[in-house]
Enzyme design. Sequence first.
Site, PDB file in Angstrom:
ATOM      1  N   HIS A 198      43.523  42.613  33.408  1.00 27.01           N
ATOM      2  CA  HIS A 198      42.559  42.468  32.424  1.00 27.01           C
ATOM      3  C   HIS A 198      42.481  41.493  31.280  1.00 27.01           C
ATOM      4  O   HIS A 198      41.624  40.958  30.672  1.00 27.01           O
ATOM      5  CB  HIS A 198      42.203  43.857  31.878  1.00 27.01           C
ATOM      6  CG  HIS A 198      41.974  45.167  32.620  1.00 27.01           C
ATOM      7  ND1 HIS A 198      42.774  45.589  33.251  1.00 27.01           N
ATOM      8  CD2 HIS A 198      40.697  45.643  32.837  1.00 27.01           C
ATOM      9  CE1 HIS A 198      42.289  46.381  34.201  1.00 27.01           C
ATOM     10  NE2 HIS A 198      40.948  46.558  33.753  1.00 27.01           N
ATOM     11  N   ASP A 257      37.122  42.719  42.086  1.00 26.92           N
ATOM     12  CA  ASP A 257      37.267  43.360  40.573  1.00 26.92           C
ATOM     13  C   ASP A 257      36.484  42.649  39.749  1.00 26.92           C
ATOM     14  O   ASP A 257      35.520  41.745  40.142  1.00 26.92           O
ATOM     15  CB  ASP A 257      38.647  43.261  40.338  1.00 26.92           C
ATOM     16  CG  ASP A 257      38.924  44.403  39.440  1.00 26.92           C
ATOM     17  OD1 ASP A 257      38.437  45.163  38.955  1.00 26.92           O
ATOM     18  OD2 ASP A 257      40.139  44.522  39.198  1.00 26.92           O
TER      19      ASP A 257
END
EC number: 3.2.1.52
Length: 348
Positions: free
Chosen positions: A181, A252
């Site tokens: 992230h 993702d």
Amino acid sequence: MFLGPLMLDIAGTTLTETDRVQLSHPLVGGVILFARNYESPAQLSELTASIHALRSPPLLIAVDQEGGRVQRFRDGFTRLPPMRTLGEIQDRNPDLSLHLARQIGYVLAAELKACGVDVSFTPVLDLDCEQSSVIGDRAFYREPQVVAELAHALMSGLQSVGMVAVGKHFPGHGAIQADTHVETAIDSRNYTDIEKKDLTPFRRMIDTGLSGIMAAHVIYPAIDPNPAGFSSKWLQDILRNELGFRGCIFSDDLCMQAARNYGSITHRAEQALQAGCNMVLICNDPDSADELLTSLQWEFSAVDTARLEHMRGQQTVHSMAQLHEMERFIRATEEISRISLANISVSV
């Protein structure tokens, strides 16, 4: 109109006119929901109905509803434990852990389906190597065979009420400390090590009917210099050809930091789709979503469309209120609520 290759998010608990315009774009095929989109089961049901009504076929609605710290919908939903809890129960009572995994899968899917959500991005198939803080207790266990067994049991629970499973994060995110992230993630192991350990749960789940897989934004330089989600070596040569996966491949979030090193949002989406993804996620970045809808040129195939349509699973006929009157649901939620590492009181 077909389902397009993009999955976008929305800002609030109801659709705005901007949302309606974006989601009606032919490149869009799905919506991912977050905690900010949720107030109550009734509100969620209204939101999903309005999303489904926008298009024909309806857009695919997804969420990360794993349990533990990754459970987007909480108030009004059953609190689900982190999956590591099942692994710890497995050490004491393997049969019980499998039973509870099925019960969690059933309750998770029944509640989401009752509110109009099509699919949850679960189960996590990463190994609990005690290396990755971002994975951590989201993983079932350290041993790949046990991960495969618990994940299959959870998938059986999902499937019992018409929801398919999405395994993540291919080919394995559990052995590295970096959080994709916010930073680049590199796994320096060779393919033999990854194949013997991390790929085992994916292989077992594929062999028993796994419908979807989400690829990791992790670089495995011994195999390919690109992250797995941008790599035809991983997605085509290994996942499709070696492991025989015929389901839907999701990227993702392309707006995560580990993906931002790979050019503009349009270039990232093109690279992921060319590598073998059937649907790419663009989250928490409205400007990138706007840019992509304007600039992406992509021809979607009939095979891609069929794979996405399969992810919808079967529609439920039970409302949330009806679920709470069903003996199976009541028993399952009672068993889940009694899960405790120190005192397991559920009987199979």
